[in-house]
Design a protein around this motif. Structure first.
Motif, PDB file in Angstrom:
ATOM      1  N   ASN A  43       0.833  -1.202   0.000  1.00  0.00           N
ATOM      2  CA  ASN A  43       0.000   0.000   0.000  1.00  0.00           C
ATOM      3  C   ASN A  43       0.873   1.261   0.000  1.00  0.00           C
ATOM      4  N   HIS A  44       1.919   1.227   0.795  1.00  0.00           N
ATOM      5  CA  HIS A  44       2.813   2.375   0.929  1.00  0.00           C
ATOM      6  C   HIS A  44       3.472   2.719  -0.403  1.00  0.00           C
ATOM      7  N   ILE A  45       4.014   1.723  -1.083  1.00  0.00           N
ATOM      8  CA  ILE A  45       4.750   2.028  -2.310  1.00  0.00           C
ATOM      9  C   ILE A  45       3.810   2.329  -3.470  1.00  0.00           C
ATOM     10  N   MET A  46       2.608   1.766  -3.455  1.00  0.00           N
ATOM     11  CA  MET A  46       1.647   2.124  -4.508  1.00  0.00           C
ATOM     12  C   MET A  46       1.205   3.580  -4.350  1.00  0.00           C
ATOM     13  N   GLU A  47       1.022   4.010  -3.129  1.00  0.00           N
ATOM     14  CA  GLU A  47       0.685   5.407  -2.883  1.00  0.00           C
ATOM     15  C   GLU A  47       1.808   6.331  -3.366  1.00  0.00           C
ATOM     16  N   ASN A  72     -12.521 -13.257   5.994  1.00  0.00           N
ATOM     17  CA  ASN A  72     -11.233 -12.922   6.602  1.00  0.00           C
ATOM     18  C   ASN A  72     -10.331 -12.191   5.609  1.00  0.00           C
ATOM     19  N   VAL A  73     -10.339 -12.642   4.354  1.00  0.00           N
ATOM     20  CA  VAL A  73      -9.546 -11.974   3.322  1.00  0.00           C
ATOM     21  C   VAL A  73     -10.027 -10.541   3.144  1.00  0.00           C
ATOM     22  N   SER A  74     -11.325 -10.393   2.994  1.00  0.00           N
ATOM     23  CA  SER A  74     -11.909  -9.065   2.793  1.00  0.00           C
ATOM     24  C   SER A  74     -11.596  -8.137   3.956  1.00  0.00           C
ATOM     25  N   ALA A  75     -11.658  -8.662   5.173  1.00  0.00           N
ATOM     26  CA  ALA A  75     -11.410  -7.837   6.358  1.00  0.00           C
ATOM     27  C   ALA A  75      -9.969  -7.340   6.399  1.00  0.00           C
ATOM     28  N   VAL A  76      -9.002  -8.228   6.072  1.00  0.00           N
ATOM     29  CA  VAL A  76      -7.598  -7.838   6.104  1.00  0.00           C
ATOM     30  C   VAL A  76      -7.336  -6.737   5.068  1.00  0.00           C
ATOM     31  N   ILE A  77      -7.845  -6.920   3.851  1.00  0.00           N
ATOM     32  CA  ILE A  77      -7.583  -5.954   2.785  1.00  0.00           C
ATOM     33  C   ILE A  77      -8.254  -4.617   3.085  1.00  0.00           C
ATOM     34  N   LYS A  78      -9.474  -4.654   3.574  1.00  0.00           N
ATOM     35  CA  LYS A  78     -10.154  -3.404   3.920  1.00  0.00           C
ATOM     36  C   LYS A  78      -9.441  -2.679   5.045  1.00  0.00           C
ATOM     37  N   GLU A  79      -8.897  -3.437   5.981  1.00  0.00           N
ATOM     38  CA  GLU A  79      -8.163  -2.817   7.095  1.00  0.00           C
ATOM     39  C   GLU A  79      -6.981  -2.016   6.573  1.00  0.00           C
ATOM     40  N   ILE A  80      -6.252  -2.560   5.629  1.00  0.00           N
ATOM     41  CA  ILE A  80      -5.076  -1.862   5.094  1.00  0.00           C
ATOM     42  C   ILE A  80      -5.498  -0.661   4.258  1.00  0.00           C
ATOM     43  N   LEU A  81      -6.524  -0.838   3.443  1.00  0.00           N
ATOM     44  CA  LEU A  81      -6.978   0.251   2.576  1.00  0.00           C
ATOM     45  C   LEU A  81      -7.489   1.436   3.383  1.00  0.00           C
TER      46      LEU A  81
END
Length: 462
Positions: free
Chosen positions: A251-255, A450-459
């Motif tokens: 996420n950091h490097i894409m930003e 669980n997958v959705s929750a992890v990705i949403k947390e980072i986003l």
């Protein structure tokens, strides 16, 4: 032209003819991308937690052959073979730590004397040396290396160091920290010759990579994206906590890249396209999707590493091995034989070599029916073997990492507006067809709560 290697068995004959057709003939052409890796030594004083040499050195490089007395004569013997067969392919000097002593300088001397003694071809265009750069702390060895870089240049051969330096916040775990003198010398040396870096992102160090990446951004003063290639260590150590840290890094490097492109979706896609097409040929960031070929052909691409472009030869015993990650006794392909002169090839496990040399990434057992296959970098066969006992079967943890990686990138594209831009402008991205196809697999993967929750947390952290 044929090498004239003698054989003893029918398998030897088969293996010899395979080498002639698929390697030796191409080694004689300047327009071929195949090259030879001289696996010089196995010993390395570094203590990298993720390194296979730390865990399996005794099997990967027989200790009785990992000596100067065996290695240097065999380097000379093989270089004679190179010249006799009119090879012109590039060379790579792979090693544990090549320049921990004067033996590395002796290897350079053998190569230089070999090519200097021939006023014209055959000569390679490039000699690549991946190295941890610790030699920069030894002024005498550094001076000799610079001298050979310049002497090879006068022969029309570029010596290229690819710096295996993980960065300030990771190196402390490899070396107990490196002082300011080292990094100053590293910057000066790499800038002087326009060399690049290939740091490793592993499960053991990924939690430090956000700040480590920011350090790299300041350390590399010019053309950042052209001088760094961050590589994922695809071993069986990735758990959910490590993957979560990896997504934070992603996420950091894409930003950062999006901001570097002035938040313009087309500029972002142009950057990825230039990298994929080879114009920015030294750069592959870990958030890139590895699109290859057509979605209609599931068998169009090989492995993502240089495995199938390289003939790997261990110098201690002149063993032809599948690669330095698969140099185990039971997987050794063949041996080049000869007392003072290489004149015979003796096969051992030729079938492994032939199978791996022709395998397609998307034909691997767990990949052939995977919806992510068209955007996946695939596994490391050596890491597969060490955890699963089978080089062609990928551990679930690595598959999880790569599925999370691809799905997160697509979701991040949606957040940045790049996803909708691709859908509205399919010609804006040369890989839009593959991107749209793999998006369906990502949507299915996201059905797991669980997958959705992890990705949403980072986003949501932006």
């Amino acid at each position: 032209m044929y090498s004239g290697l003698k054989t003893q068995t029918e398998t030897d004959v088969l293996f010899k003819h395979y080498l002639e057709r698929n390697y030796f003939n191409l080694f004689r052409r300047y327009d071929s991308n195949k090259f030879i890796e001289l696996y010089i030594r196995g010993d390395c004083p570094s203590k990298c937690s993720y390194c296979y040499l730390q865990k399996h050195l005794n099997e990967l490089y027989p200790r009785e052959y990992d000596t100067e007395e065996h290695i240097l004569p065999n380097v000379k013997k093989f270089m004679d073979f190179y010249i006799e067969n009119d090879f012109v392919c590039n060379l790579e000097l792979f090693s544990g730590r090549l320049f921990q002593d004067e033996m590395g300088i002796e290897v350079l001397k053998i190569l230089y004397d070999t090519f200097n003694s021939r006023p014209f071809n055959p000569r390679p265009r490039e000699i690549l040396i991946p190295d941890d750069m610790q030699f920069l702390l030894d002024k005498n060895i550094t001076k000799q290396i610079i001298s050979y870089i310049n002497k090879f240049k006068n022969l029309g051969i570029r010596v290229v160091f690819s710096a295996s330096v993980d960065g300030y916040y990771i190196d402390q775990f490899r070396y107990g920290g490196r002082g300011e003198d080292f990094y100053n010398s590293l910057r000066q040396f790499t800038q002087q010759f326009d060399f690049s870096f290939h740091p490793m992102c592993s499960a053991s160090n990924v939690k430090y990579w956000v700040k480590n990446y920011d350090w790299w951004r300041q350390f590399i003063e010019d053309d950042f994206y052209e001088h760094i290639m961050v590589l994922e260590v695809r071993d069986d150590n990735w758990g959910l906590d490590n993957i979560r840290d990896y997504l934070k890094f992603q996420n950091h490097i894409m930003e950062i890249l999006f901001n570097d492109c002035n938040k313009d979706p087309q500029k972002y896609l142009d950057c990825l396209d230039r990298r994929a097409d080879g114009h920015i040929h030294r750069c592959r960031m870990p958030f890139d999707l590895d699109f290859e070929g057509s979605i209609d052909d599931p068998h169009c691409d090989g492995l993502s590493c240089a495995y199938q472009k390289t003939l790997h030869i261990r110098m201690g015993d002149l063993a032809i091995v599948p690669c330095h990650r698969l140099a185990y006794p039971q997987l050794t392909s063949a041996y080049l034989i000869g007392d003072n002169h290489i004149d015979e090839v003796r096969s051992k496990n030729a079938s492994m070599f032939l199978m791996a040399d022709n395998i397609k990434c998307r034909a691997l057992p767990k990949c052939s029916n995977c919806g992510f296959a068209h955007a996946c970098i695939g596994p490391c066969l050596g890491a597969n073997y060490e955890s699963m006992g089978d080089p062609f079967y990928t551990p679930d943890s690595v598959c999880d990492l790569l599925r999370y990686k691809i799905t997160f990138q697509i979701e991040k594209f949606k957040q940045l507006g790049i996803h909708d831009y691709i859908l509205k402008n399919p010609h804006s991205y040369s890989r839009s067809e593959q991107y749209i196809a793999v998006s369906s697999a990502a949507e299915e993967f996201l059905q797991d709560f669980n997958v959705s929750a992890v990705i949403k947390e980072i986003l949501c952290q932006n």
